[in-house]
Design a protein around this motif. Structure first.
Motif, PDB file in Angstrom:
ATOM      1  N   PRO A 188       0.824  -1.207   0.000  1.00 12.84           N
ATOM      2  CA  PRO A 188       0.000   0.000   0.000  1.00 12.84           C
ATOM      3  C   PRO A 188       0.867   1.270   0.000  1.00 12.84           C
ATOM      4  N   SER A 189       0.599   2.147  -0.924  1.00  9.61           N
ATOM      5  CA  SER A 189       1.340   3.398  -1.163  1.00  9.61           C
ATOM      6  C   SER A 189       2.744   3.163  -1.726  1.00  9.61           C
ATOM      7  N   GLY A 190       2.990   1.948  -2.217  1.00  7.18           N
ATOM      8  CA  GLY A 190       4.233   1.650  -2.930  1.00  7.18           C
ATOM      9  C   GLY A 190       3.959   1.468  -4.417  1.00  7.18           C
ATOM     10  N   VAL A 191       4.955   0.936  -5.152  1.00 12.76           N
ATOM     11  CA  VAL A 191       4.796   0.739  -6.607  1.00 12.76           C
ATOM     12  C   VAL A 191       3.719  -0.303  -6.879  1.00 12.76           C
ATOM     13  N   ARG A 192       2.809   0.016  -7.788  1.00 12.24           N
ATOM     14  CA  ARG A 192       1.740  -0.917  -8.171  1.00 12.24           C
ATOM     15  C   ARG A 192       2.309  -2.101  -8.938  1.00 12.24           C
ATOM     16  N   TYR A 193       1.636  -3.241  -8.842  1.00 12.15           N
ATOM     17  CA  TYR A 193       2.012  -4.360  -9.710  1.00 12.15           C
ATOM     18  C   TYR A 193       1.546  -4.064 -11.124  1.00 12.15           C
ATOM     19  N   ASP A 194       2.427  -4.309 -12.065  1.00 18.01           N
ATOM     20  CA  ASP A 194       2.096  -4.163 -13.479  1.00 18.01           C
ATOM     21  C   ASP A 194       3.123  -5.029 -14.208  1.00 18.01           C
ATOM     22  N   PRO A 195       2.726  -5.791 -15.235  1.00 17.15           N
ATOM     23  CA  PRO A 195       3.700  -6.669 -15.889  1.00 17.15           C
ATOM     24  C   PRO A 195       4.903  -5.903 -16.433  1.00 17.15           C
ATOM     25  N   GLU A 196       4.657  -4.713 -16.959  1.00 16.79           N
ATOM     26  CA  GLU A 196       5.773  -3.924 -17.502  1.00 16.79           C
ATOM     27  C   GLU A 196       6.700  -3.458 -16.393  1.00 16.79           C
ATOM     28  N   THR A 197       6.127  -3.093 -15.251  1.00 14.83           N
ATOM     29  CA  THR A 197       6.953  -2.665 -14.115  1.00 14.83           C
ATOM     30  C   THR A 197       7.838  -3.818 -13.648  1.00 14.83           C
ATOM     31  N   LEU A 198       7.226  -5.003 -13.509  1.00 13.67           N
ATOM     32  CA  LEU A 198       8.003  -6.175 -13.086  1.00 13.67           C
ATOM     33  C   LEU A 198       9.130  -6.432 -14.086  1.00 13.67           C
ATOM     34  N   ALA A 199       8.798  -6.421 -15.369  1.00 12.58           N
ATOM     35  CA  ALA A 199       9.806  -6.702 -16.402  1.00 12.58           C
ATOM     36  C   ALA A 199      10.929  -5.661 -16.357  1.00 12.58           C
ATOM     37  N   PHE A 200      10.566  -4.413 -16.082  1.00 13.82           N
ATOM     38  CA  PHE A 200      11.579  -3.351 -16.025  1.00 13.82           C
ATOM     39  C   PHE A 200      12.527  -3.575 -14.845  1.00 13.82           C
ATOM     40  N   PHE A 201      11.960  -3.908 -13.696  1.00 17.10           N
ATOM     41  CA  PHE A 201      12.794  -4.242 -12.528  1.00 17.10           C
ATOM     42  C   PHE A 201      13.769  -5.366 -12.901  1.00 17.10           C
ATOM     43  N   VAL A 202      13.240  -6.404 -13.518  1.00 15.65           N
ATOM     44  CA  VAL A 202      14.061  -7.593 -13.810  1.00 15.65           C
ATOM     45  C   VAL A 202      15.194  -7.247 -14.767  1.00 15.65           C
ATOM     46  N   ARG A 203      14.897  -6.407 -15.752  1.00 16.63           N
ATOM     47  CA  ARG A 203      15.945  -6.013 -16.710  1.00 16.63           C
ATOM     48  C   ARG A 203      17.073  -5.244 -16.042  1.00 16.63           C
ATOM     49  N   ARG A 204      16.766  -4.589 -14.928  1.00 16.45           N
ATOM     50  CA  ARG A 204      17.776  -3.785 -14.234  1.00 16.45           C
ATOM     51  C   ARG A 204      18.629  -4.585 -13.246  1.00 16.45           C
ATOM     52  N   LEU A 205      18.333  -5.871 -13.068  1.00 15.66           N
ATOM     53  CA  LEU A 205      19.106  -6.667 -12.103  1.00 15.66           C
ATOM     54  C   LEU A 205      20.465  -7.033 -12.699  1.00 15.66           C
TER      55      LEU A 205
END
Ligand code: ZN
Length: 294
Positions: A196-213
Motif C-alpha cells: 500500500p502506497s508503494g509501486v503498483r504491480y504491473d507486468p511492464e513494471t516487473l519486467a523493467f525491474f528484472v531487466r535492471r538486475l
C-alpha cells in the motif's frame, strides 16, 4: 487436503537454454505469518511457534522450499525475540529441511538492533530491505548506513541476503552494497510490488525491474494483496523468476474468498508453475543454486 510428497527422486538440474543460470527450477517461498496480518484478516493465520511450524511443514509438502519467517509474541504481536525465533526454527527443523529466511524488516517502528536479532541464530538466509519506503500510512526506514550494517552482519555470518526491493531506487542502493563488496554473488532479489502506497504491480513494471538486475541474478516476485499476488505468479514464471506466496502477502484465495491455509496458496503456485512446464525446486536445490552455507 492432499499434498504431493517431495521425497521421491527428482530429475537432475537442467541447464538454462539461455545459459544465464547454471540451472533453473521454480523456487517457491512461503511467507506464512508476517508482521501486519491479523486473525481478523484471516482466522487461519499461524501465530504461535507450533502453529507456524505446522504451517511451514504443510507449505513444504505443497512445494515451498524457503520459509520467510516472522514470529509473534504471546499476545500475537510481531517480535524479533531470538528465543521465539529459535523455538520456531527448532520445531520446523524436526519436521522438514526447509531453507529458513528470517526477516530483518521486522515490523513498523522497530529499531535496527531489534530487527537484526534473529541473525544471531545464523539462519541460511535473511531478508534485507534495500531502502526507505511507505507502508500504507506508516513508513519503514532503511538508510544506506543501516543497510551496510545489516549486509556486513550477514556477510560475516555467511547468511545469504534476499535483497528486497520495493522501488527502483532500491536496486541502485543494492548495487551500492554490491560495489562495496558487502553482498557477493549469487545475488538474490525479492521484487516487492503493490505494498500500500508503494509501486503498483504491473507486468511492464516487473519486467523493467528484472531487466535492471545484475546479470545472472535470481529473483522472486512478491505481489502484495490477492490480485497482485496471483498476477505476480503468472508474471514471474515466463521471466524465469521465482514465486512467493503466503498469508503475510495476501489473505485471499480468490476475490472475496479467504485462503484456507498457507499450503493452499503454495499448492496453487506449484500447480501453475508445473502447468507451465517448470519443475519445483527442493530445499537442496535452493542450497545449491544460492550457494547457501547448509
Ligand atoms: Zn516479511
Amino acid at each position: 487436503m492432499e499434498f504431493p510428497i517431495l521425497t521421491k527422486a527428482r530429475a537432475p538440474l537442467k541447464e538454462c537454454l539461455k545459459g544465464c543460470h547454471a540451472m533453473y527450477k521454480t523456487v517457491i517461498t512461503c511467507a506464512v505469518t508476517g508482521a501486519e496480518t491479523t486473525r481478523k484478516d484471516n482466522a487461519n493465520l499461524p501465530l504461535t511457534p507450533e502453529e507456524i511450524a505446522d504451517a511451514a511443514h504443510e507449505a513444504y509438502l505443497a512445494g515451498a522450499a524457503i520459509l520467510h519467517l516472522h514470529v509473534r509474541d504471546q499476545a500475537g504481536q510481531p517480535t524479533q525475540d531470538i528465543e521465539v525465533f529459535k523455538k520456531t526454527i527448532d520445531l520446523i527443523g524436526r519436521k522438514c529441511d526447509m531453507v529458513i529466511e528470517v526477516t530483518t524488516g521486522g515490523a513498523v517502528g522497530m529499531s535496527l538492533e531489534e530487527r537484526m536479532l534473529p541473525l544471531g541464530l545464523d539462519p541460511e538466509m535473511a531478508s534485507l530491505d534495500c531502502g526507505t519506503m511507505n507502508f500504507g500510512e506508516d513508513h519503514i526506514v532503511n538508510t544506506l548506513p543501516m543497510m551496510r550494517e545489516m549486509a556486513s552482519a550477514m556477510q560475516r555470518r555467511g547468511i545469504r541476503p534476499t535483497l528486497e526491493c520495493f522501488d527502483l531506487s532500491h536496486l541502485d542502493a543494492a548495487a551500492q552494497l554490491i560495489k562495496e563488496g558487502l553482498v557477493t554473488p549469487p545475488f538474490y532479489y525479492g521484487i516487492v510490488l503493490n505494498v500500500p502506497s508503494g509501486v503498483r504491480y504491473d507486468p511492464e513494471t516487473l519486467a523493467f525491474f528484472v531487466r535492471r538486475l545484475p546479470k545472472g541474478s535470481f529473483w522472486t516476485a512478491i505481489g502484495i494483496g490477492g490480485k497482485a499476488s496471483l498476477q505476480s505468479i503468472y508474471g514471474a514464471i515466463p521471466l524465469e523468476g521465482f514465486l512467493r506466496v503466503g498469508l503475510e502477502d495476501n489473505v485471499y484465495f480468490a476475490k472475496g474468498v479467504l485462503a484456507e491455509s498457507n499450503a493452499q496458496l503454495v499448492q496453487r503456485a506449484a500447480r501453475i508453475a508445473r502447468e507451465y512446464g517448470c519443475e519445483i525446486a527442493t530445499p537442496a536445490d535452493v542450497r545449491k543454486l544460492l550457494q547457501l552455507r547448509g
